[in-house]
Scaffold this motif. Structure first.
Motif, PDB file in Angstrom:
ATOM      1  N   LEU A 153       0.777  -1.020   0.155  1.00 39.61           N
ATOM      2  CA  LEU A 153      -0.083  -0.076  -0.094  1.00 39.61           C
ATOM      3  C   LEU A 153       0.746   1.156   0.328  1.00 39.61           C
ATOM      4  CD1 LEU A 153      -2.768   1.275   0.313  1.00 39.61           C
ATOM      5  CD2 LEU A 153      -2.466   0.868   2.752  1.00 39.61           C
ATOM      6  N   GLY A 154       1.920   1.139   0.799  1.00 42.31           N
ATOM      7  CA  GLY A 154       2.785   2.391   0.852  1.00 42.31           C
ATOM      8  C   GLY A 154       3.354   2.676  -0.338  1.00 42.31           C
ATOM      9  N   ARG A 155       4.066   1.563  -1.151  1.00 42.47           N
ATOM     10  CA  ARG A 155       4.458   1.617  -2.445  1.00 42.47           C
ATOM     11  C   ARG A 155       3.763   2.207  -3.590  1.00 42.47           C
ATOM     12  NH1 ARG A 155       9.517  -1.005  -3.231  1.00 42.47           N
ATOM     13  NH2 ARG A 155       9.471  -0.371  -5.283  1.00 42.47           N
ATOM     14  N   THR A 156       2.473   1.778  -3.391  1.00 45.88           N
ATOM     15  CA  THR A 156       1.497   1.981  -4.417  1.00 45.88           C
ATOM     16  C   THR A 156       1.120   3.661  -4.386  1.00 45.88           C
ATOM     17  OG1 THR A 156       0.474  -0.063  -4.534  1.00 45.88           O
ATOM     18  CG2 THR A 156      -0.821   1.902  -5.172  1.00 45.88           C
ATOM     19  N   LEU A 157       1.069   3.904  -3.252  1.00 38.32           N
ATOM     20  CA  LEU A 157       0.697   5.517  -2.725  1.00 38.32           C
ATOM     21  C   LEU A 157       1.881   6.173  -3.325  1.00 38.32           C
ATOM     22  CD1 LEU A 157      -1.183   5.122   0.672  1.00 38.32           C
ATOM     23  CD2 LEU A 157      -2.172   5.775  -1.681  1.00 38.32           C
ATOM     24  N   SER A 158       3.101   5.908  -2.865  1.00 38.38           N
ATOM     25  CA  SER A 158       4.280   6.856  -3.098  1.00 38.38           C
ATOM     26  C   SER A 158       4.290   6.828  -4.634  1.00 38.38           C
ATOM     27  CB  SER A 158       5.403   6.070  -2.632  1.00 38.38           C
ATOM     28  OG  SER A 158       6.946   6.569  -3.014  1.00 38.38           O
ATOM     29  N   ALA A 174       3.210   9.549   1.433  1.00 38.31           N
ATOM     30  CA  ALA A 174       2.728   8.133   1.228  1.00 38.31           C
ATOM     31  C   ALA A 174       2.945   7.326   2.603  1.00 38.31           C
ATOM     32  CB  ALA A 174       3.486   7.367   0.524  1.00 38.31           C
ATOM     33  N   VAL A 175       4.008   7.720   3.302  1.00 33.55           N
ATOM     34  CA  VAL A 175       4.419   6.759   4.375  1.00 33.55           C
ATOM     35  C   VAL A 175       3.173   7.227   5.535  1.00 33.55           C
ATOM     36  CG1 VAL A 175       5.548   6.813   6.471  1.00 33.55           C
ATOM     37  CG2 VAL A 175       6.592   6.345   4.306  1.00 33.55           C
ATOM     38  N   VAL A 176       3.162   8.879   5.835  1.00 36.23           N
ATOM     39  CA  VAL A 176       1.913   9.377   6.764  1.00 36.23           C
ATOM     40  C   VAL A 176       0.529   8.769   6.409  1.00 36.23           C
ATOM     41  CG1 VAL A 176       0.945  11.464   7.442  1.00 36.23           C
ATOM     42  CG2 VAL A 176       3.280  11.386   7.433  1.00 36.23           C
ATOM     43  N   LEU A 177       0.299   8.741   5.114  1.00 37.10           N
ATOM     44  CA  LEU A 177      -1.337   8.207   4.673  1.00 37.10           C
ATOM     45  C   LEU A 177      -1.492   6.856   5.036  1.00 37.10           C
ATOM     46  CD1 LEU A 177      -3.810   9.022   3.477  1.00 37.10           C
ATOM     47  CD2 LEU A 177      -3.029   8.866   1.260  1.00 37.10           C
ATOM     48  N   THR A 178      -0.273   5.963   4.820  1.00 32.72           N
ATOM     49  CA  THR A 178      -0.332   4.545   4.861  1.00 32.72           C
ATOM     50  C   THR A 178      -0.498   4.361   6.531  1.00 32.72           C
ATOM     51  OG1 THR A 178       0.904   4.028   3.100  1.00 32.72           O
ATOM     52  CG2 THR A 178       0.847   2.309   4.681  1.00 32.72           C
ATOM     53  N   VAL A 179       0.266   5.064   7.262  1.00 33.86           N
ATOM     54  CA  VAL A 179       0.210   4.875   8.796  1.00 33.86           C
ATOM     55  C   VAL A 179      -1.314   5.213   9.088  1.00 33.86           C
ATOM     56  CG1 VAL A 179       0.956   5.567  10.994  1.00 33.86           C
ATOM     57  CG2 VAL A 179       2.490   5.107   9.159  1.00 33.86           C
ATOM     58  N   TRP A 180      -1.907   6.354   8.532  1.00 37.47           N
ATOM     59  CA  TRP A 180      -3.165   6.749   8.879  1.00 37.47           C
ATOM     60  C   TRP A 180      -4.111   5.828   8.545  1.00 37.47           C
ATOM     61  CZ3 TRP A 180      -7.414   8.219   5.906  1.00 37.47           C
ATOM     62  CH2 TRP A 180      -8.443   8.693   6.779  1.00 37.47           C
ATOM     63  N   LEU A 181      -4.032   5.349   7.241  1.00 38.27           N
ATOM     64  CA  LEU A 181      -4.973   4.325   6.727  1.00 38.27           C
ATOM     65  C   LEU A 181      -5.327   2.960   7.542  1.00 38.27           C
ATOM     66  CD1 LEU A 181      -4.522   4.910   2.966  1.00 38.27           C
ATOM     67  CD2 LEU A 181      -6.749   5.210   4.478  1.00 38.27           C
ATOM     68  N   THR A 182      -3.988   2.671   7.963  1.00 37.24           N
ATOM     69  CA  THR A 182      -3.717   1.107   8.700  1.00 37.24           C
ATOM     70  C   THR A 182      -4.320   1.398  10.008  1.00 37.24           C
ATOM     71  OG1 THR A 182      -1.798   0.685   7.372  1.00 37.24           O
ATOM     72  CG2 THR A 182      -2.154  -0.263   9.482  1.00 37.24           C
ATOM     73  N   TRP A 183      -4.121   2.493  10.786  1.00 34.16           N
ATOM     74  CA  TRP A 183      -4.736   2.659  11.985  1.00 34.16           C
ATOM     75  C   TRP A 183      -6.105   2.947  11.865  1.00 34.16           C
ATOM     76  CZ3 TRP A 183      -4.078   1.821  16.939  1.00 34.16           C
ATOM     77  CH2 TRP A 183      -4.744   2.659  17.750  1.00 34.16           C
ATOM     78  N   SER A 184      -6.563   3.522  10.859  1.00 26.79           N
ATOM     79  CA  SER A 184      -7.764   3.712  10.628  1.00 26.79           C
ATOM     80  C   SER A 184      -8.949   2.555  10.581  1.00 26.79           C
ATOM     81  CB  SER A 184      -8.192   4.701   9.643  1.00 26.79           C
ATOM     82  OG  SER A 184      -7.851   6.011   9.694  1.00 26.79           O
ATOM     83  N   VAL A 185      -8.204   1.737   9.946  1.00 24.93           N
ATOM     84  CA  VAL A 185      -8.843   0.429   9.626  1.00 24.93           C
ATOM     85  C   VAL A 185      -9.027  -0.444  10.866  1.00 24.93           C
ATOM     86  CG1 VAL A 185      -8.710  -1.782   8.456  1.00 24.93           C
ATOM     87  CG2 VAL A 185      -8.473   0.356   7.147  1.00 24.93           C
ATOM     88  N   ALA A 186      -7.729  -0.456  11.310  1.00 23.90           N
ATOM     89  CA  ALA A 186      -7.373  -1.163  12.604  1.00 23.90           C
ATOM     90  C   ALA A 186      -8.447  -0.728  13.775  1.00 23.90           C
ATOM     91  CB  ALA A 186      -6.118  -1.488  13.178  1.00 23.90           C
ATOM     92  N   SER A 187      -8.250   0.676  14.107  1.00 29.86           N
ATOM     93  CA  SER A 187      -9.144   1.196  15.136  1.00 29.86           C
ATOM     94  C   SER A 187     -10.734   1.422  14.939  1.00 29.86           C
ATOM     95  CB  SER A 187      -8.590   2.444  15.766  1.00 29.86           C
ATOM     96  OG  SER A 187      -8.552   3.368  14.489  1.00 29.86           O
ATOM     97  N   GLY A 188     -10.900   1.525  13.811  1.00 33.61           N
ATOM     98  CA  GLY A 188     -12.213   1.856  13.260  1.00 33.61           C
ATOM     99  C   GLY A 188     -12.961   0.463  13.125  1.00 33.61           C
ATOM    100  N   LEU A 189     -12.733  -0.468  12.216  1.00 26.35           N
ATOM    101  CA  LEU A 189     -12.982  -1.501  11.740  1.00 26.35           C
ATOM    102  C   LEU A 189     -12.975  -2.454  12.905  1.00 26.35           C
ATOM    103  CD1 LEU A 189     -14.651  -3.241   9.529  1.00 26.35           C
ATOM    104  CD2 LEU A 189     -12.393  -3.744   8.535  1.00 26.35           C
ATOM    105  N   LEU A 190     -11.694  -2.887  13.257  1.00 23.99           N
ATOM    106  CA  LEU A 190     -11.378  -3.821  14.269  1.00 23.99           C
ATOM    107  C   LEU A 190     -11.838  -3.616  15.528  1.00 23.99           C
ATOM    108  CD1 LEU A 190      -7.945  -5.264  12.762  1.00 23.99           C
ATOM    109  CD2 LEU A 190     -10.366  -6.015  12.065  1.00 23.99           C
ATOM    110  N   VAL A 191     -11.774  -2.076  16.008  1.00 27.45           N
ATOM    111  CA  VAL A 191     -11.761  -2.106  17.401  1.00 27.45           C
ATOM    112  C   VAL A 191     -13.233  -1.571  17.648  1.00 27.45           C
ATOM    113  CG1 VAL A 191     -11.148  -0.540  19.176  1.00 27.45           C
ATOM    114  CG2 VAL A 191      -9.437  -1.649  17.759  1.00 27.45           C
ATOM    115  N   GLY A 192     -13.500  -0.434  16.537  1.00 26.96           N
ATOM    116  CA  GLY A 192     -14.728   0.111  16.660  1.00 26.96           C
ATOM    117  C   GLY A 192     -15.763  -0.586  16.472  1.00 26.96           C
ATOM    118  N   GLU A 193     -15.975  -0.885  15.124  1.00 25.47           N
ATOM    119  CA  GLU A 193     -17.251  -1.800  14.547  1.00 25.47           C
ATOM    120  C   GLU A 193     -17.065  -3.064  15.169  1.00 25.47           C
ATOM    121  OE1 GLU A 193     -19.891  -0.810  12.960  1.00 25.47           O
ATOM    122  OE2 GLU A 193     -19.147   1.201  13.039  1.00 25.47           O
TER     123      GLU A 193
END
Length: 560
Positions: A153-158, A174-193
């Motif tokens: 994902l990071g390479r693709t965004l870069s 790209a690195v910042v966005l990858t970290v943000w997307l990964t955290w959002s998925v983990a905390s939102g989908l896996l933790v929140g939902e």
């Protein structure tokens, strides 16, 4: 004359038809060493499946660290390892790995046998344990696959951002966005939902009953004739808690007291109120209806994530108080404790605080001569829930008449204070705090009456711990935990950076698998602990032994 920069370290390796692109030699070596070290014993025995998961996680973690070190090395343009030396290192690794994992599996199985014997458990360890480190390769591949997906994902965004931005800036974005997307998925989908989904799943499990549970139809219990709560609405843990209460006849038979009373038990389920404050208000109203405020002792029990309250510690209190006791608890989750802590610890923190606040308001409105004594207790995450209502052990002793904290996790606030301010000569798993004047830690019954300690208050605080309890030991520096090794800790248990942390985390799953007196099982000491807390005077020795025998017969299906 121009100076040519050192060539990048080759990252492709072949063994016959197999080709490994972008593989890290250092990461692979560190990962295999970590898998072998994972077989060393920890605080409680573990099965082959847990060991397989542990070995895989250890490999993935150390491989990642090795890969990062290799990347930094290449980025600094330091001389790479010669190609021939790399090929030899890979060949040695491929030949040595199966041998090392099998030898590690054999040693690990032997240590598991020794550890089970040390704890008084059956020593039958399946031969499959020999291959559990090797089976960890599957887990490692899954974890590394997820890591590779994030990297992709990071390479693709870069590459996308390089069309719009300068190269280095594109990489940073790209690195910042990858970290943000990964955290959002983990905390939102896996933790929140995921939290909502998990709540729904475990709520469905709450609809069934434990074996033998029926409505006792007692005037003194939630779900009974005098209760405003429906039996069906108490949930699985609530119905079990209410059903398992002792009767006046049972207490009289064990204690020899013909005037023994039937205890009051109040349980308010998660679905009974929309907030912790609502459920606390319902609990107070239930206590009024059932006569809880007319008893000599009023206890607030901190439940674990699912609402479970240890039936043996609850029964021990009822026997020691000769039935003149009311116990109230409110549920804050349907999730198991470990999941509840990981995804929404605030629920546990708010729960007991709201209940204690509501009860204190009621007690303050009563004539001081008629008020019951207020006690608190809890086990595991239940002790954290209870302890979170206090700022310190001094606060707990000042605002209650006593407390029993069973197997408190390291993040329980009052327990943290006791550990931090303990006598330096005492081990962290059995801290000596102000010579036992206010609070004592007991691993065996004799610790409660240690002649070198002297109570200076009747509002006594007791913590129950074992040196082999992974729940108490979790998140504590293992070298400090092992500085004074407990008698039930295997001599091969060592503080290995990173590895010990993963071992301790997975040990949570086996914490309750040990016999009483070890791990997270405190059945043998709760009766004398309650006798000490409700005293002085403490109960006669023969009565304590009779109650211990009665409590030992109580079977909890969740631990059977």
């Amino acid at each position: 004359m121009s100076v040519q920069a050192p060539a990048a370290e080759p990252t492709t390796f072949s063994v016959g038809p197999l080709r490994f692109r972008h593989a890290s030699l250092l990461g692979a070596w560190l990962g295999v060493v970590a898998m072998v070290l994972s077989v060393t014993p920890s605080l409680v025995p573990r099965g082959w499946a847990i060991e397989s998961v542990l070995a895989g996680l250890c490999f993935a973690l150390l491989y990642g660290i090795g890969a990062l070190i290799s990347w930094v090395y290449r980025t600094l343009e330091l001389p790479p390892l010669p190609g021939k030396a790399r090929r030899v290192a890979w060949m040695v690794l491929f030949v040595a790995t199966p041998v090392a994992l099998l030898v590690g599996g054999w040693l690990g199985r032997q240590w598991q046998i020794e550890q089970r014997e040390l704890l008084g458990m059956e020593t039958d360890v399946p031969l499959l344990w020999l291959f559990s480190p090797a089976l960890g390769v599957v887990v490692a591949l899954l974890v590394l696959g997820l890591a590779r997906a994030v990297y992709w994902l990071g390479r693709t965004l870069s590459r996308l951002f390089r069309r719009l931005l300068p190269g280095r800036l594109a990489a940073v974005v790209a690195v910042v966005l990858t970290v943000w997307l990964t955290w959002s998925v983990a905390s939102g989908l896996l933790v929140g939902e995921g939290l909502n989904v998990a709540d729904t799943i475990f709520k469905g499990k709450s609809d069934g009953d434990k074996p033998g549970v029926v409505n006792p139809e007692s005037d003194y219990r939630s779900g009974g004739p005098n209760s405003a709560l429906a039996w069906e609405g108490l949930g699985r843990e609530g119905r079990a808690f209410v059903w398992s209460g002792q009767t006046a006849a049972q207490i009289a038979d064990v204690t020899g007291d013909p005037d023994a009373e039937e205890p009051v038990r109040v349980f308010v389920s998660l679905e009974s109120g929309s907030s912790a404050a609502d459920r606390a208000a319902i609990a107070v109203e239930e206590l009024r209806r059932l006569g809880g405020f007319d008893r000599r002792v009023l206890a607030v029990a901190g439940g674990t994530g699912s609402g479970w309250v240890d039936p043996k510690s609850a029964a021990a209190l009822e026997y020691v108080a000769h039935g003149d006791v009311a116990t109230a608890t409110t549920q804050y989750s349907y999730l198991p404790s470990w999941m509840s802590y990981l995804v929404d610890v605030t629920r546990a923190q708010e729960n007991a605080e709201e209940l204690l606040t509501a009860i204190r308001v009621e007690l303050d409105s009563m004539d001081p001569a008629d008020r019951p004594e207020l006690y608190v207790y809890g086990e595991s995450l239940g002790s954290f829930s209870t302890g979170s209502a206090f700022t310190s052990v001094e606060d707990m002793s000042t605002t209650t008449d006593g407390a029993l904290m069973i197997g408190p996790p390291n993040f329980e606030p009052t327990w943290m204070r006791v550990q931090e301010r303990r006598d330096p000569s005492s081990p962290i798993w059995k801290p000596r705090y102000h010579d036992g004047a206010l609070a004592r830690t007991a691993t065996v019954e004799a610790d409660l009456t240690d002649p070198s300690l002297r109570w200076e208050t009747d509002n006594r605080i007791v913590y129950l711990t074992h040196a082999s309890d992974p729940i108490v030991a979790w998140q504590i520096d293992k070298s400090e935990w092992l500085d004074q090794r407990g008698d039930d800790v295997h001599p091969m248990v060592n503080a290995i950076p990173l590895i010990s942390g993963l071992q301790g985390t997975l040990d949570q799953l086996g914490a309750n698998s040990t016999p009483p007196g070890h791990g997270h099982v405190y059945d043998e000491i709760v009766v004398p602990a309650w006798s000490e807390i409700l005293g002085p005077p403490t109960l006669p020795i023969d009565e304590v032994e009779a109650i211990k025998a009665a409590v030992a017969l109580i079977v909890d299906p969740d631990r059977a």
